[in-house]
Design an enzyme around this catalytic site. Structure first.
Site, PDB file in Angstrom:
ATOM      1  N   TRP A 102      29.600  30.378 -43.040  1.00 29.28           N
ATOM      2  CA  TRP A 102      29.636  30.326 -41.566  1.00 29.28           C
ATOM      3  C   TRP A 102      29.401  31.571 -40.790  1.00 29.28           C
ATOM      4  O   TRP A 102      28.601  31.406 -39.688  1.00 29.28           O
ATOM      5  CB  TRP A 102      31.089  30.197 -41.114  1.00 29.28           C
ATOM      6  CG  TRP A 102      31.608  28.480 -41.779  1.00 29.28           C
ATOM      7  CD1 TRP A 102      32.481  28.277 -42.945  1.00 29.28           C
ATOM      8  CD2 TRP A 102      30.893  27.183 -41.376  1.00 29.28           C
ATOM      9  NE1 TRP A 102      32.194  26.709 -43.052  1.00 29.28           N
ATOM     10  CE2 TRP A 102      31.358  26.397 -42.221  1.00 29.28           C
ATOM     11  CE3 TRP A 102      30.065  26.965 -40.405  1.00 29.28           C
ATOM     12  CZ2 TRP A 102      31.059  24.907 -42.077  1.00 29.28           C
ATOM     13  CZ3 TRP A 102      29.504  25.634 -40.290  1.00 29.28           C
ATOM     14  CH2 TRP A 102      30.156  24.475 -41.193  1.00 29.28           C
ATOM     15  N   ASP A 170      35.643  34.326 -35.044  1.00 29.67           N
ATOM     16  CA  ASP A 170      35.669  32.706 -35.670  1.00 29.67           C
ATOM     17  C   ASP A 170      37.137  32.597 -36.237  1.00 29.67           C
ATOM     18  O   ASP A 170      37.108  33.224 -37.451  1.00 29.67           O
ATOM     19  CB  ASP A 170      34.548  32.490 -36.494  1.00 29.67           C
ATOM     20  CG  ASP A 170      34.457  30.951 -36.848  1.00 29.67           C
ATOM     21  OD1 ASP A 170      35.284  30.427 -36.626  1.00 29.67           O
ATOM     22  OD2 ASP A 170      33.566  30.607 -37.475  1.00 29.67           O
ATOM     23  N   LYS A 194      41.222  21.747 -37.952  1.00 34.29           N
ATOM     24  CA  LYS A 194      42.065  22.296 -39.279  1.00 34.29           C
ATOM     25  C   LYS A 194      43.570  22.603 -38.804  1.00 34.29           C
ATOM     26  O   LYS A 194      44.543  21.623 -39.068  1.00 34.29           O
ATOM     27  CB  LYS A 194      41.314  23.587 -39.732  1.00 34.29           C
ATOM     28  CG  LYS A 194      39.917  23.195 -39.971  1.00 34.29           C
ATOM     29  CD  LYS A 194      39.187  24.475 -40.258  1.00 34.29           C
ATOM     30  CE  LYS A 194      37.371  24.242 -40.179  1.00 34.29           C
ATOM     31  NZ  LYS A 194      37.080  23.432 -41.115  1.00 34.29           N
TER      32      LYS A 194
HETATM   33  N1  PMP Z   1      33.428  28.335 -38.862  1.00 27.22           N
HETATM   34  C1  PMP Z   1      34.230  28.136 -39.694  1.00 27.22           C
HETATM   35  C2  PMP Z   1      35.006  29.129 -40.270  1.00 27.22           C
HETATM   36  C3  PMP Z   1      34.320  26.983 -40.395  1.00 27.22           C
HETATM   37  O1  PMP Z   1      35.269  26.483 -41.318  1.00 27.22           O
HETATM   38  C4  PMP Z   1      33.664  25.653 -39.793  1.00 27.22           C
HETATM   39  C5  PMP Z   1      33.792  24.293 -39.924  1.00 27.22           C
HETATM   40  N2  PMP Z   1      34.391  23.837 -41.304  1.00 27.22           N
HETATM   41  C6  PMP Z   1      33.003  25.988 -38.520  1.00 27.22           C
HETATM   42  C7  PMP Z   1      32.510  27.465 -38.125  1.00 27.22           C
HETATM   43  C8  PMP Z   1      32.119  24.878 -38.062  1.00 27.22           C
HETATM   44  O2  PMP Z   1      32.775  24.231 -37.256  1.00 27.22           O
HETATM   45  P1  PMP Z   1      32.565  23.023 -36.385  1.00 27.22           P
HETATM   46  O3  PMP Z   1      32.219  21.895 -37.530  1.00 27.22           O
HETATM   47  O4  PMP Z   1      33.584  22.784 -35.603  1.00 27.22           O
HETATM   48  O5  PMP Z   1      31.321  23.125 -35.459  1.00 27.22           O
END
Ligand code: PMP
Length: 370
Positions: A102, A170, A194
């Site tokens: 991520w 994040d 989550k």
């Molecule tokens: N950052 C993290 C730490 C994540 O776990 C996730 C999704 N699992 C995301 C970003 C992406 O999130 P989204 O699907 O809401 O765009």
């Protein structure tokens, strides 16, 4: 009614009480004679819902008054672009600490709009730890971390002090899981699916002085100033998801808020790590000081005869995930990019779920020992 223990990394389990409350008021929310899904977002019926959601988040996280709370769309992934579009400055660098997939996505998006400096990375050891955070430099535009790494199961053990450089975090997979000093951050963002509620809304907590710096070319929907000025109502917000976040926050408040959930999260994670550390068949690949409380990846011990080569290991993983699902323990496969297995145990996962999983793993281990 059949309910499984869902170990999905997201969307993930929601508290049963929350689902039941939403079901109970599905067709008539708050004695309005309408479902929340049917309400105009600008109506007198909806206004208290979004305001209460914001107020509960402020209360639970002790968000200081000089921060705005925004309810946006596009997931955490859109923040990978919005942050640089609003915070990047000519001649300055956006600093990133690369702690996994991520972070890497956030870096790649930012690099489209600004110079980036990946100041540290844990890629050298397959992202199984959090690297030392090098100091911020005076002319850094901002400093970005991924506080909890959903896929590899690491989390920052302490928050780096970046001085006057805004720290951007994040927190998609750890928001509301432990106490946090919001004033250390410039921006916190998290997709809801989550710990906050269902997918569809992204929470952004942003310090006032970081609003209003986007260039004129930045589209309205990607500007923090517009969303802040319009109180998340520049366009139609994800009304139902925001309502659900409100119910989750109410649930959290009623159970004692973040101190209470943090204690429970620690208990759940300790139980599971203790089991992994004492198992002959399963291992945690993550270095101890950096282990996530929310996402716990695990692998088969390569020294165990049942998993002594890649073929056997792959077969055993499939068998494990399938047998667990038959026992009502679902979504235990690891992320498709890293393999192995993973249990995501967010706020809504009851401790009974973790105990059931450990019981199942002990039995599975016994069948492999014979
Ligand atoms: N950052 C993290 C730490 C994540 O776990 C996730 C999704 N699992 C995301 C970003 C992406 O999130 P989204 O699907 O809401 O765009």
């Amino acid at each position: 009614m059949k309910r499984v223990f869902n170990f999905s990394p997201g969307p993930s389990m929601l508290p049963l009480e929350v689902l039941q409350k939403a079901a109970g008021e599905m067709c008539d929310t708050g004695n309005t004679g309408q479902s929340v899904m049917e309400m105009s977002h600008r109506s007198k019926d909806y206004k208290p819902i979004i305001e209460k959601t914001e107020q509960l988040l402020r209360e639970l996280m002790a968000i200081p008054d000089n921060y705005k709370v925004l309810f946006l769309q596009g997931g955490a992934s859109l923040q990978f672009s919005m942050v640089p579009l609003n915070l990047a400055k000519p001649g300055k660098k956006a600093v990133f600490i690369d702690t996994g997939i991520w972070s890497d996505k956030a870096i790649k998006e930012a690099a489209k709009f600004t110079a980036v400096d990946v100041r540290a990375s844990s890629k050298d050891r397959a992202y199984t730890y959090i690297p030392e955070a090098p100091p911020a430099k005076e002319d850094d535009a901002y400093y970005h971390i991924t506080q909890n790494n959903t896929i590899v199961g690491t989390k920052w053990a302490s928050i780096p002090d970046t001085g006057s450089v805004p720290l951007v975090s994040d927190m998609s997979s750890n928001i509301l899981s432990e106490p946090l000093d919001v004033s250390k951050f410039g921006i916190i963002y998290a997709g809801a699916q989550k710990n906050l509620g269902p997918a569809g809304v992204t929470v952004v907590i942003i310090r006032d002085d970081l609003i209003g710096h986007a260039g004129p070319e930045v589209p309205a929907m990607l500007r923090y100033d517009i969303h802040a000025k319009e109180a998340s109502m520049y366009n139609t917000p994800p009304c139902f998801s925001i309502y659900m976040v409100g119910l989750v926050l109410e649930w959290l408040k009623n159970m004692g808020g973040i101190p209470a959930i943090a204690k429970l999260n620690r208990e759940k994670a300790d139980l599971f790590y203790q089991y992994l550390d004492n198992s002959n068949l399963f291992n945690s690949p993550v270095e101890k000081p950096f282990r996530s409380l929310m996402n716990i990846p695990f692998v088969f011990n390569p020294a165990h005869k049942a998993a002594e080569n890649d073929e056997k290991k792959a077969e055993l993983e499939k068998l494990f995930v399938k047998d667990a699902a038959s026992s009502g323990l679902v979504n235990l496969a690891g992320h498709r990019l890293v393999g192995g297995m993973r249990a995501s145990i967010y706020n809504a996962m009851p401790i009974e779920g973790v105990k059931e999983l450990i019981k199942f793993m002990k039995q599975f281990e016994e069948t492999q020992n014979v």
